[in-house]
Design a protein around this motif. Structure first.
Motif, PDB file in Angstrom:
ATOM      1  N   PHE A  14       0.837  -1.205   0.000  1.00 57.84           N
ATOM      2  CA  PHE A  14       0.000   0.000   0.000  1.00 57.84           C
ATOM      3  C   PHE A  14       0.870   1.253   0.000  1.00 57.84           C
ATOM      4  CE2 PHE A  14      -2.327   3.263   2.455  1.00 57.84           C
ATOM      5  CZ  PHE A  14      -3.412   3.439   1.613  1.00 57.84           C
ATOM      6  N   LYS A  15       1.936   1.222   0.807  1.00 59.75           N
ATOM      7  CA  LYS A  15       2.854   2.372   0.871  1.00 59.75           C
ATOM      8  C   LYS A  15       3.503   2.623  -0.487  1.00 59.75           C
ATOM      9  CE  LYS A  15       6.945   1.764   2.340  1.00 59.75           C
ATOM     10  NZ  LYS A  15       8.134   1.422   3.183  1.00 59.75           N
ATOM     11  N   ASN A  16       4.002   1.570  -1.122  1.00 57.91           N
ATOM     12  CA  ASN A  16       4.649   1.725  -2.431  1.00 57.91           C
ATOM     13  C   ASN A  16       3.669   2.191  -3.493  1.00 57.91           C
ATOM     14  OD1 ASN A  16       7.196   0.968  -1.526  1.00 57.91           O
ATOM     15  ND2 ASN A  16       6.855  -1.201  -1.941  1.00 57.91           N
ATOM     16  N   THR A  17       2.432   1.689  -3.439  1.00 57.38           N
ATOM     17  CA  THR A  17       1.404   2.122  -4.396  1.00 57.38           C
ATOM     18  C   THR A  17       1.148   3.608  -4.277  1.00 57.38           C
ATOM     19  OG1 THR A  17       0.310  -0.041  -4.507  1.00 57.38           O
ATOM     20  CG2 THR A  17      -1.030   1.884  -5.037  1.00 57.38           C
ATOM     21  N   LEU A  18       1.003   4.097  -3.045  1.00 58.60           N
ATOM     22  CA  LEU A  18       0.744   5.525  -2.839  1.00 58.60           C
ATOM     23  C   LEU A  18       1.952   6.368  -3.240  1.00 58.60           C
ATOM     24  CD1 LEU A  18      -1.287   5.856   0.485  1.00 58.60           C
ATOM     25  CD2 LEU A  18      -2.082   5.995  -1.874  1.00 58.60           C
ATOM     26  N   ILE A  19       3.152   5.907  -2.901  1.00 59.46           N
ATOM     27  CA  ILE A  19       4.367   6.656  -3.269  1.00 59.46           C
ATOM     28  C   ILE A  19       4.455   6.827  -4.782  1.00 59.46           C
ATOM     29  CG2 ILE A  19       6.892   6.518  -3.393  1.00 59.46           C
ATOM     30  CD1 ILE A  19       6.844   5.287  -0.597  1.00 59.46           C
ATOM     31  N   ILE A  20       4.248   5.733  -5.499  1.00 57.72           N
ATOM     32  CA  ILE A  20       4.355   5.781  -6.964  1.00 57.72           C
ATOM     33  C   ILE A  20       3.264   6.663  -7.564  1.00 57.72           C
ATOM     34  CG2 ILE A  20       4.214   4.408  -9.080  1.00 57.72           C
ATOM     35  CD1 ILE A  20       5.378   2.062  -7.444  1.00 57.72           C
ATOM     36  N   ALA A  21       2.023   6.505  -7.074  1.00 59.23           N
ATOM     37  CA  ALA A  21       0.905   7.260  -7.647  1.00 59.23           C
ATOM     38  C   ALA A  21       0.994   8.746  -7.323  1.00 59.23           C
ATOM     39  CB  ALA A  21      -0.415   6.686  -7.141  1.00 59.23           C
ATOM     40  N   VAL A  22       1.276   9.082  -6.051  1.00 58.59           N
ATOM     41  CA  VAL A  22       1.301  10.494  -5.639  1.00 58.59           C
ATOM     42  C   VAL A  22       2.477  11.227  -6.267  1.00 58.59           C
ATOM     43  CG1 VAL A  22       1.545  12.065  -3.681  1.00 58.59           C
ATOM     44  CG2 VAL A  22       0.052  10.071  -3.483  1.00 58.59           C
ATOM     45  N   LEU A  23       3.684  10.672  -6.116  1.00 55.48           N
ATOM     46  CA  LEU A  23       4.854  11.333  -6.694  1.00 55.48           C
ATOM     47  C   LEU A  23       4.789  11.339  -8.219  1.00 55.48           C
ATOM     48  CD1 LEU A  23       7.788  10.107  -4.399  1.00 55.48           C
ATOM     49  CD2 LEU A  23       6.434  12.209  -4.268  1.00 55.48           C
ATOM     50  N   GLY A  24       4.241  10.259  -8.800  1.00 55.31           N
ATOM     51  CA  GLY A  24       4.074  10.227 -10.250  1.00 55.31           C
ATOM     52  C   GLY A  24       3.152  11.337 -10.727  1.00 55.31           C
ATOM     53  N   LEU A  25       2.064  11.586  -9.974  1.00 56.20           N
ATOM     54  CA  LEU A  25       1.141  12.660 -10.347  1.00 56.20           C
ATOM     55  C   LEU A  25       1.799  14.025 -10.204  1.00 56.20           C
ATOM     56  CD1 LEU A  25      -1.755  13.415 -11.216  1.00 56.20           C
ATOM     57  CD2 LEU A  25      -2.309  13.631  -8.787  1.00 56.20           C
ATOM     58  N   VAL A  26       2.562  14.223  -9.123  1.00 49.69           N
ATOM     59  CA  VAL A  26       3.242  15.514  -8.919  1.00 49.69           C
ATOM     60  C   VAL A  26       4.203  15.796 -10.072  1.00 49.69           C
ATOM     61  CG1 VAL A  26       4.878  16.768  -7.466  1.00 49.69           C
ATOM     62  CG2 VAL A  26       3.023  15.462  -6.409  1.00 49.69           C
ATOM     63  N   ILE A  27       5.010  14.795 -10.420  1.00 52.07           N
ATOM     64  CA  ILE A  27       5.931  14.951 -11.557  1.00 52.07           C
ATOM     65  C   ILE A  27       5.141  15.196 -12.842  1.00 52.07           C
ATOM     66  CG2 ILE A  27       7.634  13.761 -13.003  1.00 52.07           C
ATOM     67  CD1 ILE A  27       8.556  12.295 -10.469  1.00 52.07           C
ATOM     68  N   GLY A  28       4.058  14.455 -13.006  1.00 52.12           N
ATOM     69  CA  GLY A  28       3.240  14.596 -14.202  1.00 52.12           C
ATOM     70  C   GLY A  28       2.636  15.984 -14.335  1.00 52.12           C
ATOM     71  N   ILE A  29       2.178  16.548 -13.209  1.00 53.87           N
ATOM     72  CA  ILE A  29       1.571  17.891 -13.248  1.00 53.87           C
ATOM     73  C   ILE A  29       2.624  18.943 -13.599  1.00 53.87           C
ATOM     74  CG2 ILE A  29       0.540  19.700 -11.820  1.00 53.87           C
ATOM     75  CD1 ILE A  29      -1.030  17.512 -10.383  1.00 53.87           C
ATOM     76  N   VAL A  30       3.786  18.868 -12.948  1.00 50.59           N
ATOM     77  CA  VAL A  30       4.848  19.844 -13.221  1.00 50.59           C
ATOM     78  C   VAL A  30       5.321  19.721 -14.671  1.00 50.59           C
ATOM     79  CG1 VAL A  30       7.201  20.551 -12.646  1.00 50.59           C
ATOM     80  CG2 VAL A  30       5.605  19.911 -10.823  1.00 50.59           C
ATOM     81  N   LEU A  31       5.641  18.496 -15.073  1.00 44.15           N
ATOM     82  CA  LEU A  31       6.128  18.262 -16.439  1.00 44.15           C
ATOM     83  C   LEU A  31       5.053  18.576 -17.474  1.00 44.15           C
ATOM     84  CD1 LEU A  31       8.383  17.214 -18.276  1.00 44.15           C
ATOM     85  CD2 LEU A  31       7.531  14.899 -17.889  1.00 44.15           C
ATOM     86  N   GLY A  32       3.827  18.124 -17.206  1.00 42.06           N
ATOM     87  CA  GLY A  32       2.735  18.355 -18.147  1.00 42.06           C
ATOM     88  C   GLY A  32       2.415  19.827 -18.317  1.00 42.06           C
TER      89      GLY A  32
END
Length: 222
Positions: A14-32
């Motif tokens: 659960f921890k790894n799922t949230l880390i990947i999803a949350v940080l992935g979204l943050v990177i995606g928003i900045v990059l996007g």
């Protein structure tokens, strides 16, 4: 699930799922957002046209290939080639999901920026603000309001797509329940609980997005 450290596996997953999803979204928003600005910026200079074309290639590449293929290429090909083969797989997953999300957020943000009235840009320029500052202070905040539900859907998609992170040895939530099923020789109950976990997470995210939308509408009325 109680035996063989089942709860520990689920919590780690659960921890790894949230880390990947949350940080992935943050990177995606900045990059996007950066990519979206390169798409909507006036194409008066040659450099602007080049950046726009490069953005098209980037978006086409990441939207046109499966997430699992991108993950495998980054983990087994790109990172070893640049000397980062020993990097933790969770970090690789965060980068892969962030870059993938950036391609989708680019198009989402671009549509949000285009939905803002052109007079807003003209008003900012009339007040003496440069193009970049006007975009950052006036246009993008309004665009985010318009695309908030779509960004919420992107986050939900990221959470569900993390189930492929196990292809590069990441113990995400799906892999944790698979391990529990393998240890007990019973996959029925673990997979049922896994589906319920994803449903609960998606439901919570949906409620949070609705709450933020409601507060934004209330602030607009005030």
């Amino acid at each position: 699930m109680v035996t063989n450290n089942g709860y520990t596996r689920v919590l780690d997953g659960f921890k790894n799922t949230l880390i990947i999803a949350v940080l992935g979204l943050v990177i995606g928003i900045v990059l996007g957002t950066i990519l979206a600005v390169t798409k909507v910026i006036p194409q008066k200079r040659k450099s602007a046209k080049v950046f726009s074309k490069l953005t098209d290639i980037y978006v086409g590449l990441f939207r046109g290939t499966p997430m699992v293929v991108q993950l495998l290429v980054m983990y087994y090909v790109i990172f070893p080639l640049i000397g980062l083969g020993s990097i933790p797989p969770v970090i690789v997953a965060v980068m892969a999901f962030g870059m993938n999300s950036g391609a989708y957020v680019c198009e989402i943000m671009r549509s949000g920026i285009l939905s803002v009235d052109k007079g807003q840009m003209e008003a900012g320029r009339a007040l003496g603000m440069g193009y970049g500052r006007t975009m950052l202070k006036i246009i993008i905040p309004q665009a985010v309001k318009n695309i908030l539900p779509t960004l919420g859907n992107e986050f939900i998609s990221l959470v569900k797509e993390t189930s492929v992170a196990s292809f590069i040895t990441v113990i995400d939530m799906t892999k944790a329940f698979q391990n529990i099923g393998a240890a007990n020789y019973d996959y029925f109950m673990p997979y049922i609980v896994l589906a319920l976990c994803y449903l609960v997470i998606v439901y919570i995210i949906t409620l949070i997005i609705k709450l933020i939308e409601r507060r934004m509408r209330a602030s607009d009325r005030r």
